[in-house]
Write a protein that holds these residues in place. Structure first.
Motif, PDB file in Angstrom:
ATOM      1  N   ASP A 119       6.955  -8.851 -19.436  1.00 21.44           N
ATOM      2  CA  ASP A 119       5.677  -8.538 -17.900  1.00 21.44           C
ATOM      3  C   ASP A 119       6.407  -7.748 -16.737  1.00 21.44           C
ATOM      4  O   ASP A 119       5.178  -7.287 -16.450  1.00 21.44           O
ATOM      5  CB  ASP A 119       5.758 -10.283 -17.992  1.00 21.44           C
ATOM      6  CG  ASP A 119       4.822 -11.010 -18.336  1.00 21.44           C
ATOM      7  OD1 ASP A 119       4.704 -10.102 -19.860  1.00 21.44           O
ATOM      8  OD2 ASP A 119       4.518 -12.184 -18.260  1.00 21.44           O
ATOM      9  N   MET A 120       7.317  -8.011 -16.357  1.00 21.79           N
ATOM     10  CA  MET A 120       8.390  -7.502 -15.528  1.00 21.79           C
ATOM     11  C   MET A 120       7.920  -5.947 -15.430  1.00 21.79           C
ATOM     12  O   MET A 120       7.662  -5.341 -15.540  1.00 21.79           O
ATOM     13  CB  MET A 120       9.468  -8.075 -15.022  1.00 21.79           C
ATOM     14  CG  MET A 120       9.669  -8.963 -14.904  1.00 21.79           C
ATOM     15  SD  MET A 120       9.321  -9.079 -13.064  1.00 21.79           S
ATOM     16  CE  MET A 120      10.216  -8.389 -11.951  1.00 21.79           C
ATOM     17  N   ALA A 121       8.720  -5.090 -16.983  1.00 20.03           N
ATOM     18  CA  ALA A 121       8.430  -4.260 -17.375  1.00 20.03           C
ATOM     19  C   ALA A 121       7.242  -3.366 -17.685  1.00 20.03           C
ATOM     20  O   ALA A 121       6.876  -1.990 -16.822  1.00 20.03           O
ATOM     21  CB  ALA A 121       9.301  -4.253 -18.861  1.00 20.03           C
ATOM     22  N   SER A 122       6.476  -4.268 -17.829  1.00 21.30           N
ATOM     23  CA  SER A 122       4.573  -4.060 -18.238  1.00 21.30           C
ATOM     24  C   SER A 122       4.436  -2.981 -16.814  1.00 21.30           C
ATOM     25  O   SER A 122       3.508  -2.250 -16.085  1.00 21.30           O
ATOM     26  CB  SER A 122       3.867  -5.057 -18.677  1.00 21.30           C
ATOM     27  OG  SER A 122       2.043  -4.505 -18.435  1.00 21.30           O
ATOM     28  N   VAL A 123       4.172  -4.205 -16.003  1.00 22.94           N
ATOM     29  CA  VAL A 123       3.992  -4.153 -14.352  1.00 22.94           C
ATOM     30  C   VAL A 123       4.571  -2.972 -13.547  1.00 22.94           C
ATOM     31  O   VAL A 123       4.432  -2.178 -12.849  1.00 22.94           O
ATOM     32  CB  VAL A 123       4.350  -5.410 -13.608  1.00 22.94           C
ATOM     33  CG1 VAL A 123       3.844  -5.165 -12.323  1.00 22.94           C
ATOM     34  CG2 VAL A 123       3.213  -6.954 -14.165  1.00 22.94           C
ATOM     35  N   ARG A 156      -2.793   0.586  -4.426  1.00 21.89           N
ATOM     36  CA  ARG A 156      -2.854  -0.363  -5.411  1.00 21.89           C
ATOM     37  C   ARG A 156      -1.375  -0.864  -4.599  1.00 21.89           C
ATOM     38  O   ARG A 156      -0.536  -0.915  -4.579  1.00 21.89           O
ATOM     39  CB  ARG A 156      -2.065   0.712  -6.416  1.00 21.89           C
ATOM     40  CG  ARG A 156      -3.270   1.854  -7.094  1.00 21.89           C
ATOM     41  CD  ARG A 156      -3.906   0.885  -8.004  1.00 21.89           C
ATOM     42  NE  ARG A 156      -3.821   0.133  -9.089  1.00 21.89           N
ATOM     43  CZ  ARG A 156      -3.477   1.295 -10.054  1.00 21.89           C
ATOM     44  NH1 ARG A 156      -4.008   2.249 -10.158  1.00 21.89           N
ATOM     45  NH2 ARG A 156      -2.419   0.496 -11.387  1.00 21.89           N
ATOM     46  N   SER A 157      -1.508  -2.574  -5.272  1.00 25.50           N
ATOM     47  CA  SER A 157      -0.824  -3.885  -4.745  1.00 25.50           C
ATOM     48  C   SER A 157      -0.528  -4.118  -7.004  1.00 25.50           C
ATOM     49  O   SER A 157      -1.652  -4.243  -7.378  1.00 25.50           O
ATOM     50  CB  SER A 157      -1.828  -4.611  -4.466  1.00 25.50           C
ATOM     51  OG  SER A 157      -1.757  -4.449  -2.520  1.00 25.50           O
ATOM     52  N   PHE A 158       1.316  -4.074  -6.911  1.00 22.24           N
ATOM     53  CA  PHE A 158       1.969  -4.949  -8.051  1.00 22.24           C
ATOM     54  C   PHE A 158       1.992  -6.488  -7.837  1.00 22.24           C
ATOM     55  O   PHE A 158       2.512  -6.007  -7.041  1.00 22.24           O
ATOM     56  CB  PHE A 158       2.187  -3.788  -8.539  1.00 22.24           C
ATOM     57  CG  PHE A 158       1.660  -2.513  -8.402  1.00 22.24           C
ATOM     58  CD1 PHE A 158       1.041  -1.702 -10.264  1.00 22.24           C
ATOM     59  CD2 PHE A 158       1.925  -1.297  -7.526  1.00 22.24           C
ATOM     60  CE1 PHE A 158       0.065  -1.332 -10.448  1.00 22.24           C
ATOM     61  CE2 PHE A 158       1.487  -0.605  -8.467  1.00 22.24           C
ATOM     62  CZ  PHE A 158       0.993   0.261  -8.831  1.00 22.24           C
ATOM     63  N   LYS A 159       1.211  -7.195  -8.866  1.00 22.31           N
ATOM     64  CA  LYS A 159       1.550  -8.684  -8.142  1.00 22.31           C
ATOM     65  C   LYS A 159       2.540  -8.803 -10.082  1.00 22.31           C
ATOM     66  O   LYS A 159       2.223  -8.591 -11.347  1.00 22.31           O
ATOM     67  CB  LYS A 159       0.095  -9.649  -8.897  1.00 22.31           C
ATOM     68  CG  LYS A 159       0.554 -10.880  -9.584  1.00 22.31           C
ATOM     69  CD  LYS A 159       1.417 -12.198  -8.103  1.00 22.31           C
ATOM     70  CE  LYS A 159       1.450 -13.230  -8.810  1.00 22.31           C
ATOM     71  NZ  LYS A 159       2.494 -13.589  -9.506  1.00 22.31           N
ATOM     72  N   LEU A 160       3.874  -9.185  -9.497  1.00 21.68           N
ATOM     73  CA  LEU A 160       4.837  -9.910 -10.800  1.00 21.68           C
ATOM     74  C   LEU A 160       4.779 -10.971 -10.697  1.00 21.68           C
ATOM     75  O   LEU A 160       4.043 -11.965 -10.397  1.00 21.68           O
ATOM     76  CB  LEU A 160       6.100  -9.195  -9.856  1.00 21.68           C
ATOM     77  CG  LEU A 160       7.220  -7.649 -10.001  1.00 21.68           C
ATOM     78  CD1 LEU A 160       5.342  -6.749  -9.178  1.00 21.68           C
ATOM     79  CD2 LEU A 160       8.182  -7.604  -9.317  1.00 21.68           C
TER      80      LEU A 160
END
Lengths: 257, 257
Positions: free
Chosen positions: B83-87, B245-249
């Motif tokens: 999931d971390m890699a995808s984000v 753009r915001s990225f939710k980890l």
């Protein structure tokens, strides 16, 4: 030899298993090589789903081709229903804590497609979001007016009504689909909405986020307090004039910017 | 009789399976009753995770007790890393499309805990978020300054640096933890940040969303363009002065309002 003995041991184990546990729950068919690929796909698609559901992926069109089976399994299995129920529970629990004005101005905004009504039957016939969206085909489906209710949403809707919320249904569908939409909502069990808001001629071409924000803003200007908003798209929830609490419902099939 | 015949059929199937496919890949041990409960937990916890990661659950404190094992498996297995890699991939792909001003004012805001640095070792020793947060214990851990980098974030950080972004590290940690925090960041491989922003005396007691919004607003007033923002908490990303753009980890272990 060891492997033969091993298999004999398995036979004994198998015979010891109660009949009720045999078949599906005990035996899996031999795994083919592509099962390993499938497992990679599952991890990949799970992470893809994380990124789209949190809006990290931004605008996207079709679902990745390697995730068609994943999306199918998700949508038709327990997970979609369970996720929908979880979000509905959090929504209701918030709603129950709202101090109501008692002046008929306590509002809740619902999106329609994949929020109140399920178009799963349509998407099932169109690759679960893997095919490019065909507006003409989808309009035919809308005209049928037979999309069923999403059970968790129908239940939430009725509970909110009991609590005294005024329901505003705010959809990206066009004004010319008003009759079919209202007919479908009634067919699915929804009643007593305060207003059904569709895209009029002046709303055509406006991005969904802006169109929906404007409509919410109009409601606020009319004196409504938008306590909650439910939608399967981020464009149902973000922008301006946002609700006190927004509830993102799952939808791994399509994205509306 | 049917079930006996059924089992005999299974035996034949089993004997036909190549030896290399026997054992784990073919046979599951008989399921005990609690396996069904575990499977319910998995569905429940997956949906709980959907609701917290989309912020549908709102403020929450400890993780549900039935999800401790689920969170442990998630955090220590492939899924968290995936999931971390995808984000990070979506973040980088957005960053590469940004038109840079070339005036040193193109900014990216990173949170620190569970964004740049992993405190998993700490939470592993404290029930993966099932224990009530103990500030004194956590401060001791911070002072050790040995939290490792989250690999996907370290890679993203270095790529953004190459692209010319100025990095602002905006954390809920206190000013008195500045030295330990900077030491830890360097130890983990982070360099050349533009500014490390911590809670000063006047920020104490301010909700994280407001504190972080104010700091972003200050940056904008200084002429910075905040193209992207990465954080494991919604309070890192929402409020005002939000990034383009915001990225939710992912972080299923704790929630900061």
């Amino acid at each position: 030899m060891a492997s033969v003995r091993h298999r004999l041991l398995l036979l004994v184990t198998l015979l010891a298993i109660p009949a009720s546990l045999s078949s599906q729950s005990v035996i899996q068919m031999p795994r083919k090589r592509h099962r390993f690929a499938a497992s990679d796909d599952s991890l990949y698609c799970d992470s893809w789903r994380f990124s789209i559901e949190t809006n990290d992926a931004g605008t996207w069109s079709n679902i990745p081709s390697r995730c068609v089976r994943f999306v199918q399994d998700y949508m038709t299995g327990d997970r979609y229903r369970s996720d929908m129920a979880s979000v509905a529970n959090y929504s209701l629990s918030f709603a129950k804590g709202v101090t109501m004005g008692g002046d008929g101005k306590d509002a809740w905004v619902f999106d329609i497609d994949e929020t109140l009504l399920s178009n799963l039957a349509y998407y099932q016939a169109h690759g679960f979001g893997s095919e490019t969206f065909n507006e003409a085909f989808f309009d035919e489906w809308v005209d049928l007016a037979e999309a069923p209710a999403l059970p968790a949403s129908l239940n939430l809707y009725k509970e909110l009504e009991q609590l005294g919320f005024k329901m505003f249904l705010l959809t990206g569908r066009s004004e010319h689909q008003r009759n079919a939409t209202a007919r479908n909502l009634l067919y699915a069990g929804y009643n007593n909405w305060e207003r059904l808001l569709l895209r009029g001629p002046s709303d055509q071409g406006t991005p969904a986020t802006v169109y929906k924000s404007q409509k919410r803003s109009d409601l606020i200007n009319e004196g409504y307090r938008i306590h909650g908003s439910s939608g399967d798209q981020w464009s149902d929830l973000i922008g301006f004039a946002i609700a006190q609490r927004s509830f993102k419902l799952p939808n791994p099939m399509y994205y509306i910017a």
